[in-house]
Design a protein around this motif. Structure first.
Motif, PDB file in Angstrom:
ATOM      1  N   ASN A   1      16.040  35.646 -57.821  1.00 28.08           N
ATOM      2  CA  ASN A   1      15.801  34.760 -58.756  1.00 28.08           C
ATOM      3  C   ASN A   1      16.637  33.672 -58.086  1.00 28.08           C
ATOM      4  O   ASN A   1      16.879  32.261 -59.135  1.00 28.08           O
ATOM      5  CB  ASN A   1      15.377  34.864 -60.279  1.00 28.08           C
ATOM      6  N   GLU A   2      17.548  33.802 -57.456  1.00 23.35           N
ATOM      7  CA  GLU A   2      19.150  33.100 -57.325  1.00 23.35           C
ATOM      8  C   GLU A   2      19.209  32.935 -55.796  1.00 23.35           C
ATOM      9  O   GLU A   2      18.922  33.307 -54.836  1.00 23.35           O
ATOM     10  CB  GLU A   2      20.484  34.448 -56.577  1.00 23.35           C
ATOM     11  N   ARG A   3      19.419  31.061 -55.976  1.00 27.20           N
ATOM     12  CA  ARG A   3      18.969  30.374 -54.812  1.00 27.20           C
ATOM     13  C   ARG A   3      19.647  29.410 -54.454  1.00 27.20           C
ATOM     14  O   ARG A   3      20.731  29.436 -54.862  1.00 27.20           O
ATOM     15  CB  ARG A   3      17.881  29.890 -54.408  1.00 27.20           C
ATOM     16  N   THR A   4      20.547  29.453 -53.192  1.00 26.96           N
ATOM     17  CA  THR A   4      21.351  28.181 -52.873  1.00 26.96           C
ATOM     18  C   THR A   4      21.155  27.619 -52.178  1.00 26.96           C
ATOM     19  O   THR A   4      20.210  27.558 -51.053  1.00 26.96           O
ATOM     20  CB  THR A   4      22.799  29.210 -51.822  1.00 26.96           C
ATOM     21  N   MET A   5      21.496  26.090 -52.431  1.00 27.36           N
ATOM     22  CA  MET A   5      21.366  24.509 -51.106  1.00 27.36           C
ATOM     23  C   MET A   5      22.408  24.248 -50.526  1.00 27.36           C
ATOM     24  O   MET A   5      23.328  24.090 -51.755  1.00 27.36           O
ATOM     25  CB  MET A   5      20.054  23.936 -52.169  1.00 27.36           C
ATOM     26  N   VAL A   6      22.372  24.018 -49.137  1.00 30.53           N
ATOM     27  CA  VAL A   6      23.109  22.638 -49.386  1.00 30.53           C
ATOM     28  C   VAL A   6      23.464  21.671 -49.956  1.00 30.53           C
ATOM     29  O   VAL A   6      21.907  20.602 -50.050  1.00 30.53           O
ATOM     30  CB  VAL A   6      23.687  22.771 -47.694  1.00 30.53           C
ATOM     31  N   ALA A   7      24.383  21.150 -51.008  1.00 34.05           N
ATOM     32  CA  ALA A   7      24.314  19.556 -51.627  1.00 34.05           C
ATOM     33  C   ALA A   7      24.526  18.477 -50.697  1.00 34.05           C
ATOM     34  O   ALA A   7      24.054  17.393 -50.857  1.00 34.05           O
ATOM     35  CB  ALA A   7      24.568  19.695 -52.881  1.00 34.05           C
ATOM     36  N   SER A   8      25.843  18.348 -49.788  1.00 32.36           N
ATOM     37  CA  SER A   8      26.280  18.304 -49.185  1.00 32.36           C
ATOM     38  C   SER A   8      27.123  18.196 -48.224  1.00 32.36           C
ATOM     39  O   SER A   8      27.404  19.286 -47.904  1.00 32.36           O
ATOM     40  CB  SER A   8      27.509  16.702 -49.773  1.00 32.36           C
ATOM     41  N   VAL A   9      26.956  17.188 -46.628  1.00 35.96           N
ATOM     42  CA  VAL A   9      28.132  17.474 -45.496  1.00 35.96           C
ATOM     43  C   VAL A   9      28.824  16.630 -45.290  1.00 35.96           C
ATOM     44  O   VAL A   9      28.332  15.337 -45.040  1.00 35.96           O
ATOM     45  CB  VAL A   9      27.235  18.065 -44.540  1.00 35.96           C
ATOM     46  N   GLU A  10      30.228  16.193 -45.109  1.00 35.82           N
ATOM     47  CA  GLU A  10      31.066  15.526 -44.861  1.00 35.82           C
ATOM     48  C   GLU A  10      32.172  16.003 -43.370  1.00 35.82           C
ATOM     49  O   GLU A  10      32.496  17.208 -43.364  1.00 35.82           O
ATOM     50  CB  GLU A  10      32.035  14.742 -45.371  1.00 35.82           C
ATOM     51  N   ILE A  11      30.798  15.613 -41.939  1.00 38.46           N
ATOM     52  CA  ILE A  11      32.502  16.090 -41.465  1.00 38.46           C
ATOM     53  C   ILE A  11      33.184  14.496 -40.919  1.00 38.46           C
ATOM     54  O   ILE A  11      32.745  14.016 -40.979  1.00 38.46           O
ATOM     55  CB  ILE A  11      31.666  16.392 -40.032  1.00 38.46           C
ATOM     56  N   ASN A  12      34.789  15.660 -40.376  1.00 35.11           N
ATOM     57  CA  ASN A  12      35.882  14.380 -39.902  1.00 35.11           C
ATOM     58  C   ASN A  12      36.071  14.531 -38.667  1.00 35.11           C
ATOM     59  O   ASN A  12      35.998  16.461 -38.081  1.00 35.11           O
ATOM     60  CB  ASN A  12      36.343  14.613 -40.624  1.00 35.11           C
TER      61      ASN A  12
END
Length: 146
Positions: free
Chosen positions: A62-73
């Protein structure tokens, strides 16, 4: 873009290290590693960190992970065919999310950094992270090298 803190440019600050080959198809018209390749290389290293912290067989159904934001420099040009080394670590642990901090190095120089926020959802809701997961994430905290 704010300049990354000095410790972020030191590979020793990251507990997870991954070397990756660059590919001919990673080049842009100027012969540099393109922005899509940077994102892909960072993503692969981020997944390796997650697999170490949360082996797929050990995840609750019942556990899921999601990428909420990505910032690349993008700090310097990267070039094919030299490999890159990516350092990854946990930068912050919140109530139901955590941040992953990364840096990519080529020929001994930092060519880019990446910050990602990962959100964990249990039963399709944001709930506090499990204590076991928090403990595993704490083991992978990035830090300023001594």
């Amino acid at each position: 873009m704010a300049k990354p803190e000095g410790w972020r440019l030191n590979l020793a600050a990251y507990p997870i290290i991954l070397e990756s080959d660059t590919r001919f198809q990673d080049m842009d018209i100027n012969g540099h590693i393109n922005n899509v390749a940077f994102a892909s290389l960072f993503e692969n290293a981020r997944v390796q960190l997650h697999r170490k912290a949360r082996p797929w067989a050990d995840r609750p159904d019942n556990e899921r992970t999601m990428v909420a934001s990505v910032e690349i420099n993008y700090l310097r040009e990267g070039n094919f065919p030299a490999p890159v080394t990516i350092g990854s670590g946990v930068g912050r642990i919140g109530n139901s999310s955590w941040a992953i901090v990364q840096a990519m190095f080529q020929n001994g120089q930092c060519i880019g950094t990446c910050d990602s926020v990962i959100v964990c959802r249990t039963d399709n809701e944001a709930k506090p992270l499990r204590a076991e997961l928090v403990a595993e994430l704490k083991e992978m905290m990035a830090k300023a090298a001594d």
